[in-house]
Each structure stands twice: as structure tokens, then as C-alpha cells.
Design a protein around this motif. Structure first.
Motif, PDB file in Angstrom:
ATOM      1  N   PRO A  66       0.821  -1.227   0.000  1.00 32.90           N
ATOM      2  CA  PRO A  66       0.000   0.000   0.000  1.00 32.90           C
ATOM      3  C   PRO A  66       0.848   1.268   0.000  1.00 32.90           C
ATOM      4  N   GLU A  67       2.062   1.185   0.565  1.00 32.64           N
ATOM      5  CA  GLU A  67       2.893   2.398   0.573  1.00 32.64           C
ATOM      6  C   GLU A  67       3.399   2.710  -0.828  1.00 32.64           C
ATOM      7  N   ASP A  68       3.689   1.666  -1.594  1.00 30.99           N
ATOM      8  CA  ASP A  68       4.235   1.894  -2.936  1.00 30.99           C
ATOM      9  C   ASP A  68       3.186   2.406  -3.909  1.00 30.99           C
ATOM     10  N   LEU A  69       1.932   2.053  -3.610  1.00 28.27           N
ATOM     11  CA  LEU A  69       0.886   2.260  -4.606  1.00 28.27           C
ATOM     12  C   LEU A  69       0.785   3.705  -5.100  1.00 28.27           C
ATOM     13  N   PRO A  70       0.680   4.692  -4.213  1.00 26.35           N
ATOM     14  CA  PRO A  70       0.555   6.061  -4.745  1.00 26.35           C
ATOM     15  C   PRO A  70       1.815   6.502  -5.493  1.00 26.35           C
ATOM     16  N   LEU A  71       2.970   6.030  -4.994  1.00 22.64           N
ATOM     17  CA  LEU A  71       4.213   6.417  -5.653  1.00 22.64           C
ATOM     18  C   LEU A  71       4.265   5.916  -7.099  1.00 22.64           C
ATOM     19  N   ALA A  72       3.712   4.729  -7.309  1.00 20.05           N
ATOM     20  CA  ALA A  72       3.781   4.150  -8.637  1.00 20.05           C
ATOM     21  C   ALA A  72       3.135   5.058  -9.663  1.00 20.05           C
ATOM     22  N   PHE A  73       2.164   5.829  -9.207  1.00 24.15           N
ATOM     23  CA  PHE A  73       1.443   6.676 -10.155  1.00 24.15           C
ATOM     24  C   PHE A  73       1.972   8.097 -10.180  1.00 24.15           C
ATOM     25  N   ARG A  74       3.077   8.335  -9.469  1.00 24.44           N
ATOM     26  CA  ARG A  74       3.671   9.661  -9.563  1.00 24.44           C
ATOM     27  C   ARG A  74       4.696   9.671 -10.682  1.00 24.44           C
ATOM     28  N   PRO A  75       4.790  10.769 -11.402  1.00 27.03           N
ATOM     29  CA  PRO A  75       5.739  10.779 -12.520  1.00 27.03           C
ATOM     30  C   PRO A  75       7.181  10.603 -12.039  1.00 27.03           C
ATOM     31  N   HIS A  76       7.956   9.947 -12.842  1.00 28.23           N
ATOM     32  CA  HIS A  76       9.365   9.736 -12.583  1.00 28.23           C
ATOM     33  C   HIS A  76       9.589   9.061 -11.252  1.00 28.23           C
ATOM     34  N   LEU A 100       2.716   5.011 -16.004  1.00 31.20           N
ATOM     35  CA  LEU A 100       1.516   4.930 -15.177  1.00 31.20           C
ATOM     36  C   LEU A 100       0.964   6.314 -14.888  1.00 31.20           C
ATOM     37  N   ALA A 101       1.850   7.246 -14.588  1.00 28.17           N
ATOM     38  CA  ALA A 101       1.389   8.606 -14.304  1.00 28.17           C
ATOM     39  C   ALA A 101       0.670   9.181 -15.512  1.00 28.17           C
ATOM     40  N   ALA A 102       1.240   8.954 -16.661  1.00 28.08           N
ATOM     41  CA  ALA A 102       0.634   9.502 -17.868  1.00 28.08           C
ATOM     42  C   ALA A 102      -0.710   8.858 -18.161  1.00 28.08           C
ATOM     43  N   ILE A 103      -0.772   7.543 -17.967  1.00 28.64           N
ATOM     44  CA  ILE A 103      -2.029   6.854 -18.236  1.00 28.64           C
ATOM     45  C   ILE A 103      -3.106   7.339 -17.264  1.00 28.64           C
ATOM     46  N   ALA A 104      -2.734   7.443 -15.977  1.00 28.90           N
ATOM     47  CA  ALA A 104      -3.708   7.848 -14.968  1.00 28.90           C
ATOM     48  C   ALA A 104      -4.228   9.247 -15.240  1.00 28.90           C
TER      49      ALA A 104
END
Lengths: 640, 373
Positions: A66-76, A100-104
Motif C-alpha cells: 500500500p505504501e508503494d501504490l501512490p508512488l507508482a502513479f507519480r511521474p518519474h 503509469l502517471a501519464a495513463i492515470a
């Protein structure tokens, strides 16, 4: 007040999305690569309305906490890279941390993920870049990403999408590329609720090819492999009878990543030079394994283009490897099977299973036509030895790759050394092989030179000759052309090229790029006897022409060669240009279809046949002969 | 039309005219020949493919009823050749053509003669006059150097330059060039034709066949405006359209200075070149010529074929010159010359044009072959 301001993150993401996410297929590619990078062994893909409404990619990879999840969607933000030096030794498919950031940013995305050791999963929903709070959820180990309503907040982008079926086609292309690159991973693909592909993990590329391109193509594949220092090239190329009008059926994978490379595409075409008809493109599935520092994938956001540190070396390796294979193979065109698609009567007994795999490869060259020889269609998933040890991280791709050729336990290493006589002899002792014993599959080409052929002429154009195991229909023009070409070539290799000077230099108007390249290559052309010099503008003066081509107008000659030079990305070699010239000469000089030959002439023609290196195709790539095997004749007459 | 024809006279004319008639044509009527029967011994047989046309006099016609008739070339030719009769009776009404001999009779379909295009007659009053023997020689010595393939220049024919004193013909294919001049006269102060009239090879071949050395002089009129040429010989008028396009500036081809002049005799030279060319082939065709004091050495070498060395004594004392030729180019020209003719080779080096000259105003220029040695 200044007019320059920093863009908000969401705008940056949308701009990035423009580069990375072009259409649903790009999303599928990014998600599939993420899944593979996560070490998944099974990946399920589903799309609705060609991916416009829904793209769902579920894997059984290592998952995210759960900690990684938001980071995965942050750019770079990425787990695949830590410092700049890592860029030069990238072993994962992705690394930019942008996708992922771009897709989201341009869709409604929901991500559920659970590491295998966690008790429960976590879910994150993002609507056009605005994340909702993370909440726990129940899910199997791995990650599921759903991308809904792609481009719903960028309506212009949405209007640029093509029809559902077109987009679905692009998605399927992308899916096929990834599935071909990773045959050991189990893939499924659903479109509009229907299961389109279910690809259990297999050991070889061939089975995947059969799924996507048909059994006939798969059966015509020839194994190629070579290792030069640290560069390992392996895969399949199709028999020249299989060709396409575009380069779309050429798949080059660099470290498991589908790439397009003009130079290597050209190497492939060069390898098929003279084997394919003009305008036809070869079919190939090639993997290139090389140390990460030898290749720069950070060229383009979608990574379909790469740069090689030493592209010239790879070029020549590819060319020589494929060429070598052809020289050792029987490339006669076979009559297309009438009902080859009929399933094999009996499943091969377990004991001969591995043998038939290895002989399947030989059949590809020797006689894939032979009707009752059973290419093993119904392969069971067959775990390769190198794959037994737990989830397969992409980093050990080379291992399973290398294990491929030897994976059938009994086949010796050189069973893949196409048609070396050794592989034929290993096949012979098989006692209970299905109907036509492999010995019959001995390629006729190997036997042809020592067979005295008797032939009759039909329609003043074709020769029918009996061979040891069937008969052969020969196109007299194509064969003679090939013989002349080889003879000319040998003569020219030994001698000098004569050049006839012109009384009045002939000005030829070319396009700017042609003129530039012709003048650039003036020295090479001069060695062929074609002296040119600039005449200002795009006009080139021809001072002399090759003496053996005096029948040809200098203008046409120069245009043809300029075209040749312009379309080839690499430095033209003298050999390639000479070959081009000799093609023109041979075609003019050869006997034509419709010319009656005396028996003595026929004998002479067939006798010279054995003296030629590549008797299978005329220089334009048309086949010179068709083979009808005895067993096929028997079958057609219902004798067997 | 009703007439009694002398078979021999008709066959002579027919042989000449049928050579022009196209075997296949989008205008089927052109596959025939047209016979115009006149009572005053001026009957004419004509044929054309619209590029080249010929009007040939027919001798020995006894015309009862003048008129025009279309004859199918192949069938009528066969009738003439197989006929044993001295004379054949021709009779045509609107629908049929009757051909009668003593023991043979043929009925052929009649065609509308007015559909056959008229072959222009020699109408000019001012024209150039050239001796028949000279004109034959000019044609024979230039026509072989032409190039029918090229489209860039008008090389599919021979350039004809007419002045008040001379006629010059030039043929070239861009690799060698043959030029010959002969004396000419004008009738009624014919002006020199402008431009560069190039007469197609087909017309020249026809003209050459039509000429005998003993014939009276030939009249030539170039119609610049109509881009056509008309030639009147003793027996026929030949019409030809000119080859369209530009003829290269051939004057630039002749070297302005030469280093060596070597006298040679045609017969022995031709033999030597023919011998040397035995061991050449299409891909390796060069014969090396080494001119040195007293000797010309010819050498050729071809993989798979062999090599040759031929020596020819020559009357030359000077610096040696090496040059390579395509022997066929030399043989082409030497074949048109008498064996006793003396010819002078004018050379510079192995890269520049070689010039061969005879005393009767014939000049032949050949570009050498070069080889990366």
C-alpha cells in the motif's frame, strides 16, 4: 510580470501522455511490460471496445505494498532505476517511471495489488490524475490495473482514435509482440468479452508463431543461431516461400523488447537477396541478447527504437548467420499442401515426442510438405529445464533463451545445426517414427548434384525431371538466369570490370538526394566502370559505363543504381552493386520461357545446375524449381 | 481497274515496297500495298508505315483501264513468286480483285483504295544531287554506328548535312562515331537545310537497297518544316520522316590535337583484330593494343575463355602507345572498308578518343575501354 511559468504537474503528465499514450495499444504495451517486469508468469489482458472503454491487465507478479501504490502513479517514480548509471545497464522493459502517471492522467484508472506475503491487497483509484484514498481490498497476489474511458478528459485525443475494431487490431498487434517475446509466460487475451487467445507457456517461439501466423508459417521456419563474443542472436527465419508485402511480419526482440531497426531490417533483406521476389519482405522472429551496456534503449519514450553501440557488427552477424543457414538448407519451393491441415492421426507416442520436436525443425528445411509427417501441433505446455526455479524474473531471460535449443532432452546440440549431415543421421535410427521415415526427408538438394537428371520440356518453358524421391518441375528461364548470374559473378570476381568511355558525356537529371548519394559514392561506382561527375544542380554527367552493359542506356543504369543506393541505409559494397549489375545482364542473356530446347540443351542446362551455389532461386528471387515428392504423388493418387 | 502486268517488273517493285509494309499495324490497311495503274508507263506501287514510304515504278504494265487497287502484301507476294506466267491480268471492281494467269486464277477481296494514305511524291524543284555510288558508301559506313535504343538523343538515324559542295553523314551511338563526306551539287540553288536532319535507319537501309553504283545521281530534298526527307532515285521515291530530337554536337568529339599518327592497312588490321577478339566475351571484351616501333601487339585475356597475342608489323617509328578497345567497334568499321585501303590511326593516350581516318574523307572515332589494372 513574466510570461514564463512552470506548468502544473497535471499538465506535464498530459504532455507526457501525448508521447507515451497514443492509443489504447500503447497503454496495453506499458501495462504488459510492467507486468513482465514484476516477474509475472501469467498475464490476462481484456479490452472492451478496442480498449477505449476498458483495458484490464491482471498479472501474478510480485505486487505492490500500500505504501508503494501512490508512488507508482507519480511521474518519474520507479523501482527499476536508482541512479543515472543504471540507464546504461537496463535489464527491465520499463525504467522511465512515466507511463503509469501519464495513463492515470488521461483515464479513470483503478489499481489493485497484493504482494504474495501480504494478508490483503490495496486499491487505488485515480480519475484523470486525481487520486482517491487508498483502501484495502481482497485480491489474489499480483496486480490488476483497469484503465477505463481512456482520453475521457482529452476529447480531441479521443476523436483521433480509429474505429473499435481498428484499435482492437492495434492492441492485438501489441499483445502479439509481447507474447512472441516471452513464450514462457502464460498469456490470455479477451476482447469484447470473448476469449481471443489463450497461450499457455511454451518452450519455444515456434508454437507462439503458429498461434499468431498459422501452422504453415510455423512449419516453414528455419532455426538460426549464432554467438559472437557477447552477442547472442537466435530465433527463426521463414523459408523464402513465405513472404509478406510489408515488413510487419519481421520481429526483432532485443532483450525481450520488440524493436524496429532499419539497419537490421536491411540486413535481413540482404540475407534474402535473390531469394525473394522483388517487393516481397522476409518473415523473421529474431532475438538478440547482448549485454545491457551494448545497447541504449533510452532513445524514445515508447522504446521501439534502440541504438546499438556497434550496429555494424550486429548487422554483419545477422546477415552472415541467416545467409549461413540458407546455404545449408534446401530451399526448393514445395507444392503447397492440399489438405495438410488435417490433424495428425495419432498423437505421437510419448517416447518419440522429443524426437519429433527435433525432427520438426529439420522438416522445416527438409520436407515440411510431406503430408503424413506430423508436425506436432498439439503441444502440451512443456516447462523448460531452466524455468523450473520459481517465478521467472526477466533478468534471467537469456538463460531460458539459451536453454531453448537444447530443451528437448534427447536432441543433441547440433540437431539445430540445420541439416548438417549429422542431424540427418541421428534421425535415421528412429525405429517407430511416423510414416515416411525421416531418412526420406533427406533434402534432395544435397543429392541433386550427383544425380544424372533426365528431363522433358513442356510448353517450351518448363522442364520436368525425375529425382531420387519424386520429381522436379524446373523453370528454364529462372534456372538459366541463376546459372548465368553465378557464372558471371565468378568471372567478375576474378577479373576486372571493363569500362567503356562515352564520346559525349551524358547528363542525367536525378532527384537531389539521388544526385548527392551518387556523387558521394562516385569512387565505388568508378570501380564498377561507371564514372560520374557533378554537373551542377542535380545533374550528373556519366563519363563511362560498364562495358558488359553497353546495351543499357547510361541514364537507366544510373537511375537504377541511384535508387539502389538511396534505399539502402548502409554503405553500399562493391559486391552489392556488382550483383545489381549482374542481375540486369543475366536476365537479358538467359533463355526465355517459350524457347524450345533440344534434348542436348536440356541436358547441358541441368548439368550446369549442379555447379551453382544457390540453385533454388533465380536472382530475382523466384523459385527455379518445384518439388513433387514421391510420397505426395502416391498420396494424390490414393495409393497411400 | 484493268491491266496486264509483267510479272518480273511487278516482282521487282513488290520486293522493294513490301519491305516497308508493317507486319502488324493498328491501321490494317497499311498491311497492304497500293498499285496505281496509269496508261502512260508511269504506274506506281507504293507502301508505307507512315514513318517511311516508298513509291516505286512498275515496268511493263499494259493498262486497259486506269485505276487504283489495294493488294494484300503476303498473299499477293506469294502469287507473284509462285507464278510461272510471263504476265498476269489484274481486274478490280468495287468488291473483288481478280488475278488471272494462264492456268491459275485468284479472287481476292477488294478494299477501298481511297483509305490508303498517300505517300508523298518528290515535289521539290530545288534539291541536292549526290552520286549514287557515293551515297551508298556514305550509308554503309555510318549506319552501323547508330543506336536505336537511346531516347535522349536522336541517335536512331544518321545525321545528314548538305551544303552546296558536299554531303556529310554522321552516325554515332555515344561510344563511337562515324563520319563521311562526299561531293554534292545543288539544283536550282537549293538552300542548305537548317537544323540537323536525322534520317532513320530503316529509311537508309531501304535507300541503300535501292541504289546501284552505276545508277544516275540521286536527288535529295529535306523539308525542314515538315520534318521529312524525300529521296529520288532512278526507280523510286523514298519518303521518310526525320528522327525527332537533338543530335549531339559531334564536332566536339574530335580531339583538337593528336600525339601520334600511325599508318595502317585495313585488311591485315581487320584480320588481327578479329583474331584477338576470338577470346573475348560479353563480360570481358577488351583487346589491348600496344603500338610500338615496327609492331602492333594485340592481346586479350578472358577468364574461362583464354588469351591471345597477335603481332602485326606496322610502318611506325615513334613513342609507344597503349590503348584498349572493344574489338567489335573496330571490326564494324573496318568491314565497310576495302582491304587495300590505308587508314591512319591518330592517338593521344589510353583515356582519350582514338581517331581513324581514310583518304576518302572517312573519319571514325572510338572511345577506348578502361580497366582498373
Amino acid at each position: 510580470m513574466g510570461i514564463i511559468r512552470e506548468l502544473p504537474a497535471s499538465v506535464i503528465n498530459q504532455i507526457a501522455a501525448g508521447e507515451v499514450v497514443e492509443r489504447p495499444a500503447s497503454v496495453v504495451k506499458e501495462l504488459l511490460e510492467n507486468a513482465l517486469d514484476a516477474g509475472a508468469t501469467r498475464i490476462d489482458v481484456a479490452v472492451e471496445r478496442g480498449g477505449k472503454d476498458l483495458i484490464r491487465v491482471a498479472d501474478n507478479g510480485k505486487g505492490m505494498s500500500p505504501e508503494d501504490l501512490p508512488l507508482a502513479f507519480r511521474p518519474h517514480a520507479t523501482s527499476k532505476l536508482a541512479e543515472a548509471e543504471d540507464l546504461f545497464r537496463i535489464a527491465t522493459l520499463g525504467f522511465r517511471g512515466e507511463a503509469l502517471a501519464a495513463i492515470a492522467e488521461v483515464s479513470k484508472t483503478r489499481c489493485q495489488s497484493r504482494p504474495a506475503d501480504a494478508a490483503e491487497g490495496a486499491e487505488l483509484s485515480i480519475d484523470a490524475g486525481v487520486p482517491a484514498p487508498i483502501k484495502p481490498c481482497g485480491c489474489p497476489p499480483g496486480t490488476v490495473i483497469e484503465v477505463r474511458h481512456l482520453f475521457h478528459n482529452t476529447p480531441v485525443r479521443r476523436t483521433f482514435l480509429k474505429s473499435d475494431s481498428t484499435e482492437a487490431g492495434h492492441v492485438l498487434d501489441t499483445f502479439a509482440r509481447v507474447a512472441l517475446a516471452h513464450p514462457t509466460v502464460h498469456f490470455t487475451f479477451r476482447s469484447a468479452g470473448k476469449l481471443v487467445h489463450d497461450l499457455p507457456s511454451v518452450t519455444g517461439l515456434k508454437e507462439r508463431v503458429a498461434v499468431f501466423f498459422g501452422q504453415e508459417l510455423a512449419d516453414s521456419l528455419l532455426w538460426v543461431e549464432s554467438q559472437v563474443e557477447s552477442i547472442h542472436l537466435w530465433g527463426y527465419v521463414a523459408h523464402p516461400s513465405q513472404s509478406r508485402s510489408t515488413a510487419k511480419a519481421q520481429f526483432l526482440f532485443v532483450a525481450g523488447r520488440y524493436v524496429r531497426d532499419r539497419s537490421l531490417g536491411h540486413a535481413l533483406n540482404e540475407a534474402y537477396r535473390g531469394l525473394l521476389m522483388v517487393g516481397r519482405m522476409p518473415v523473421a522472429f529474431l532475438h538478440l541478447e547482448l549485454p545491457p551496456e551494448e545497447v541504449d534503449v533510452n532513445v524514445h519514450p515508447t522504446k521501439v527504437e534502440v541504438r546499438f553501440r556497434d550496429s555494424q557488427r550486429i548487422y554483419s552477424q545477422l546477415l552472415s548467420t541467416v545467409r549461413q543457414t540458407f546455404l545449408q538448407s534446401d530451399l526448393h519451393s514445395r507444392l503447397q499442401p492440399v489438405d495438410d491441415a488435417s490433424p495428425k492421426e495419432t498423437a505421437p507416442p510419448a517416447s518419440s515426442y522429443t524426437l519429433s520436436t527435433s525432427s520438426a525443425d529439420r522438416q522445416a528445411v527438409a520436407s515440411w510438405f510431406t503430408p503424413s509427417a506430423s508436425p506436432p501441433l498439439n503441444f502440451k505446455p512443456y516447462p523448460s529445464p531452466g524455468y523450473a526455479g520459481g517465478p521467472l524474473a526477466p533478468t534471467n531471460l537469456p538463460e531460458w533463451a539459451k536453454s531453448l535449443p537444447t530443451s528437448p532432452p534427447v536432441a543433441s546440440g547440433d540437431a539445430f545445426n540445420e541439416l548438417g549431415p549429422a542431424s540427418v543421421s541421428t534421425a535415421e535410427p528412429i525405429p517407430d517414427a511416423p510414416a515416411p521415415e525421416p531418412a526420406r526427408d533427406t533434402p534432395p538438394a544435397l543429392a541433386v548434384p550427383d544425380l544424372p537428371l533426365k528431363a522433358i520440356q513442356v510448353h517450351d518453358s518448363y522442364l520436368i525431371a525425375e529425382t531420387r524421391d519424386g520429381m522436379m518441375v524446373i523453370d528454364q528461364h529462372a534456372l538459366h538466369e541463376r546459372i548465368l548470374y553465378e557464372e558471371l559473378r565468378e568471372r567478375v570476381d576474378r577479373g576486372h570490370v571493363e569500362s567503356q568511355r562515352l564520346l559525349v558525356p551524358e547528363p542525367v537529371h536525378l532527384s537531389a538526394s539521388e544526385a548527392a548519394i551518387v556523387l558521394e559514392q562516385a569512387e565505388v561506382l568508378a570501380r564498377l566502370g561507371l564514372e560520374v561527375e557533378g554537373f551542377g544542380g542535380d545533374t550528373v554527367l556519366v563519363l563511362s559505363v560498364p562495358a558488359m552493359l553497353t546495351g543499357l542506356s547510361p541514364e537507366r543504369l544510373l537511375r537504377d543504381l541511384a535508387e539502389h543506393l538511396r534505399t539502402k541505409p548502409l554503405e553500399p559494397t562493391r559486391d552489392a552493386l556488382v550483383a545489381e549489375l549482374l542481375h540486369m545482364v543475366a536476365c537479358k542473356a538467359a533463355i526465355k520461357a517459350g524457347q524450345r530446347l533440344t534434348p542436348a540443351e536440356i541436358d547441358a542446362l541441368l548439368e550446369r545446375r549442379g555447379l551453382v551455389h544457390d540453385i533454388h532461386h533465380c536472382p530475382h528471387g523466384r523459385p527455379t524449381a518445384l518439388i513433387f515428392t514421391k510420397s505426395e504423388l502416391e498420396k494424390q493418387f490414393g495409393r497411400i | 481497274m484493268k491491266a496486264l502486268c509483267n510479272c518480273e517488273g511487278l516482282l521487282t517493285a513488290f520486293g522493294m515496297v513490301s519491305g516497308v509494309v508493317p507486319a502488324r499495324s493498328p491501321k490494317p490497311i497499311l498491311q497492304n500495298v497500293k498499285l496505281v495503274a496509269n496508261t502512260d508507263e508511269s504506274s506506281i506501287l507504293m507502301g508505307t508505315d507512315l514513318e517511311v514510304g516508298i513509291r516505286h515504278r512498275v515496268l511493263g504494265m499494259k493498262v486497259e483501264q486506269p485505276g487504283t487497287v489495294i493488294l494484300p502484301t503476303a498473299r499477293f507476294g506469294s502469287i507473284l513468286r509462285t507464278s510461272t506466267d510471263q504476265e498476269l491480268a489484274l481486274e478490280a471492281d468495287g468488291d473483288h480483285l481478280m488475278v488471272r494467269g494462264l492456268h491459275a486464277e485468284f479472287q481476292l477481296p477488294g478494299e477501298d483504295a481511297s483509305l490508303y494514305p498517300e505517300v508523298p511524291d518528290f515535289g521539290a524543284s530545288a534539291y541536292h544531287v549526290v552520286s549514287a555510288a557515293d551515297l551508298r558508301k556514305l550509308i554503309r559506313r555510318t549506319i552501323f554506328a547508330t543506336d536505336l535504343e537511346t531516347t535522349r538523343y536522336a541517335l536512331g538515324g544518321v545525321l545528314v548535312e548538305l551544303t552546296a559542295e558536299s554531303i556529310t553523314m554522321v552516325g554515332t551511338d555515344g561510344r563511337r562515331l562515324a563520319r563521311m563526306s562526299a561531293p554534292a551539287e545543288t539544283e536550282n540553288n537549293a538552300p542548305n537545310p537548317g537544323g540537323s536532319p536525322v534520317i532513320p535507319v530503316k529509311a537508309l537501309k531501304l535507300l541503300e537497297r535501292n541504289l546501284n553504283d552505276e545508277d544516275p545521281p540521286v536527288h535529295i530534298a529535306v523539308q525542314s518544316g515538315a520534318a521529312a526527307v524525300l529521296v529520288r532515285t532512278e526507280r523510286a521515291v523514298i519518303y521518310s520522316r526525320l528522327v525527332e530530337g537533338r543530335f549531339p554536337r559531334y564536332q566536339d568529339v574530335f580531339p583538337s590535337h593528336v600525339d601520334v599518327k600511325i599508318p595502317l592497312e585495313v585488311g591485315p588490321l581487320r584480320l588481327a583484330v578479329e583474331q584477338a577478339s576470338i577470346v573475348t566475351n560479353d563480360e570481358s571484351r577488351g583487346v589491348d593494343f600496344q603500338f610500338s616501333s615496327g609492331y602492333l601487339k594485340l592481346a586479350s585475356q578472358t577468364a574461362d575463355v583464354g588469351s591471345s597475342h597477335i603481332e602485326l608489323p606496322i610502318n611506325y617509328e615513334g613513342k609507344p602507345v597503349d590503348i584498349t578497345f572493344d574489338p567489335r567497334y573496330l571490326i564494324d568499321a573496318l568491314k565497310t572498308l576495302d582491304d587495300k585501303t590505308s587508314i591512319t590511326a591518330e592517338l593521344i593516350d589510353s583515356k582519350n578518343a582514338a581517331v581513324f581516318k581514310t583518304d576518302d574523307r572517312y573519319t571514325y572515332v572510338v572511345m577506348p575501354l578502361t580497366r582498373d589494372r
